[in-house]
Design a protein around this motif. Sequence first.
Motif, PDB file in Angstrom:
ATOM      1  N   SER A  85       0.805  -1.228   0.000  1.00  0.00           N
ATOM      2  CA  SER A  85       0.000   0.000   0.000  1.00  0.00           C
ATOM      3  C   SER A  85       0.834   1.271   0.000  1.00  0.00           C
ATOM      4  O   SER A  85       0.318   2.357  -0.266  1.00  0.00           O
ATOM      5  CB  SER A  85      -0.918   0.024   1.232  1.00  0.00           C
ATOM      6  N   ILE A  86       2.128   1.151   0.281  1.00  0.00           N
ATOM      7  CA  ILE A  86       2.989   2.344   0.343  1.00  0.00           C
ATOM      8  C   ILE A  86       3.200   2.863  -1.075  1.00  0.00           C
ATOM      9  O   ILE A  86       3.691   2.129  -1.944  1.00  0.00           O
ATOM     10  CB  ILE A  86       4.341   2.015   1.007  1.00  0.00           C
ATOM     11  N   PRO A  87       2.855   4.134  -1.356  1.00  0.00           N
ATOM     12  CA  PRO A  87       2.872   4.629  -2.741  1.00  0.00           C
ATOM     13  C   PRO A  87       4.258   4.870  -3.327  1.00  0.00           C
ATOM     14  O   PRO A  87       4.447   4.807  -4.534  1.00  0.00           O
ATOM     15  CB  PRO A  87       2.079   5.941  -2.651  1.00  0.00           C
ATOM     16  N   VAL A  88       5.238   5.163  -2.469  1.00  0.00           N
ATOM     17  CA  VAL A  88       6.590   5.497  -2.938  1.00  0.00           C
ATOM     18  C   VAL A  88       7.506   4.303  -2.689  1.00  0.00           C
ATOM     19  O   VAL A  88       7.468   3.705  -1.605  1.00  0.00           O
ATOM     20  CB  VAL A  88       7.126   6.740  -2.211  1.00  0.00           C
ATOM     21  N   PRO A  89       8.336   3.902  -3.668  1.00  0.00           N
ATOM     22  CA  PRO A  89       9.229   2.759  -3.468  1.00  0.00           C
ATOM     23  C   PRO A  89      10.094   2.913  -2.215  1.00  0.00           C
ATOM     24  O   PRO A  89      10.659   3.985  -1.967  1.00  0.00           O
ATOM     25  CB  PRO A  89      10.092   2.757  -4.736  1.00  0.00           C
ATOM     26  N   VAL A  90      10.182   1.845  -1.427  1.00  0.00           N
ATOM     27  CA  VAL A  90      10.977   1.845  -0.201  1.00  0.00           C
ATOM     28  C   VAL A  90      12.126   0.861  -0.367  1.00  0.00           C
ATOM     29  O   VAL A  90      11.907  -0.313  -0.701  1.00  0.00           O
ATOM     30  CB  VAL A  90      10.118   1.447   1.019  1.00  0.00           C
ATOM     31  N   TYR A  91      13.337   1.346  -0.136  1.00  0.00           N
ATOM     32  CA  TYR A  91      14.528   0.507  -0.204  1.00  0.00           C
ATOM     33  C   TYR A  91      15.135   0.434   1.196  1.00  0.00           C
ATOM     34  O   TYR A  91      15.319   1.454   1.851  1.00  0.00           O
ATOM     35  CB  TYR A  91      15.548   1.080  -1.197  1.00  0.00           C
ATOM     36  N   THR A  92      15.423  -0.761   1.650  1.00  0.00           N
ATOM     37  CA  THR A  92      15.847  -0.934   3.034  1.00  0.00           C
ATOM     38  C   THR A  92      17.258  -0.400   3.278  1.00  0.00           C
ATOM     39  O   THR A  92      18.081  -0.317   2.360  1.00  0.00           O
ATOM     40  CB  THR A  92      15.815  -2.420   3.438  1.00  0.00           C
ATOM     41  N   SER A  93      17.528  -0.086   4.543  1.00  0.00           N
ATOM     42  CA  SER A  93      18.855   0.427   4.912  1.00  0.00           C
ATOM     43  C   SER A  93      19.927  -0.639   4.717  1.00  0.00           C
ATOM     44  O   SER A  93      21.059  -0.336   4.326  1.00  0.00           O
ATOM     45  CB  SER A  93      18.850   0.906   6.364  1.00  0.00           C
ATOM     46  N   MET A  94      19.585  -1.892   4.962  1.00  0.00           N
ATOM     47  CA  MET A  94      20.555  -2.960   4.769  1.00  0.00           C
ATOM     48  C   MET A  94      20.923  -3.106   3.292  1.00  0.00           C
ATOM     49  O   MET A  94      22.094  -3.344   2.945  1.00  0.00           O
ATOM     50  CB  MET A  94      20.012  -4.278   5.328  1.00  0.00           C
ATOM     51  N   LEU A  95      19.950  -2.931   2.424  1.00  0.00           N
ATOM     52  CA  LEU A  95      20.212  -2.975   0.990  1.00  0.00           C
ATOM     53  C   LEU A  95      21.137  -1.840   0.568  1.00  0.00           C
ATOM     54  O   LEU A  95      22.103  -2.048  -0.171  1.00  0.00           O
ATOM     55  CB  LEU A  95      18.907  -2.904   0.197  1.00  0.00           C
TER      56      LEU A  95
END
Length: 328
Positions: A270-280
């Motif tokens: 449901s999150i509209p903006v792509p989320v990239y993890t801190s570990m990535l």
Amino acid sequence: MELKPRVLIVGGGAIGGLFAWRLSLSKDIVVSIVCRSNYVEVKSSGYMINSAQFGTSVYRPEKVYRTVEEAVEEEGPYDFVVVALKALPNIYDSSERITAAVGEGTMVLVFQNGIGVEEPFTRRFPQAAVVSTVTFVSVKQEEAGMLRHGGFSMLASGVHSVRNGMHAQAQAKLQFLSDVFVSQGVSSIIEADIQPYRWQKHILNGSTNPVSVICGGASCQEMAKNSYCCKLLEETMAEIFVLGKKITGKSFPGVDGIVDPQTATDYIRSIPVPVYTSMLVDSQSKRPMERDVILKNPITLADKYGVDVPHMKALYAMVTMIEQGYAR
């Protein structure tokens, strides 16, 4: 004239910069910040902040330091020390890095991700009030000193350890700081037992972080929309749910409507903006990852409590090998 309480934020990245900004807007407190990799940019130009919740702003901290020792020499002691460093116990001891700033009456607030992050501070500072704070916020430092923040910010805090006879005083002190955050638009709550909130956040942290590294750069939404990857996420989350409830003896608070693995992946999609993890992001930059507090510490607890976590163990093995491969 009564002196205002002094806060030192140690770690001027995304989390440290955002919450230093909110505190600095209050007239009831004095805020300083220790920056490392972004020291030059923050010292010269401050933070450029694009926030869906608070709007666009330039935050120029009143005091910016390279080291804790430099800060203490110029203006210590501090009433509050907020630890916003990455939790990398396999590389360094975060508690050692703040030692110079912790004096009689200092409250240490641990804003770090992961499980078991409070223990180094409790061991090193048995006379201090150590607070565990869980941050529910989406914020990223896109370039040095440039922050992008989403539409929500919440802190859940609880006194983790305090010397005998000082609990009421510690609660009052924590309530003061919580009220300052609330006065500047940050949702802030205090809980007698904060660990269910820490495990609640770990449902996403402990799954999406390592899986994103294994997937080679996928956003959280891409992973949740792929049927095979979504199944891996949900099975890892199920282990975290079982382990966290076994350890705390309580249900999780359900922040963001997350009450089981399926609602967690529904939330991600449901999150509209792509989320990239801190570990990535750390993996792509060949920096050490927070693999111990995200995976190793929970695995150690799982072995202790007799909880089977095969997905977490497999992810830890793979992430560790990826990090060891940096040198190749």
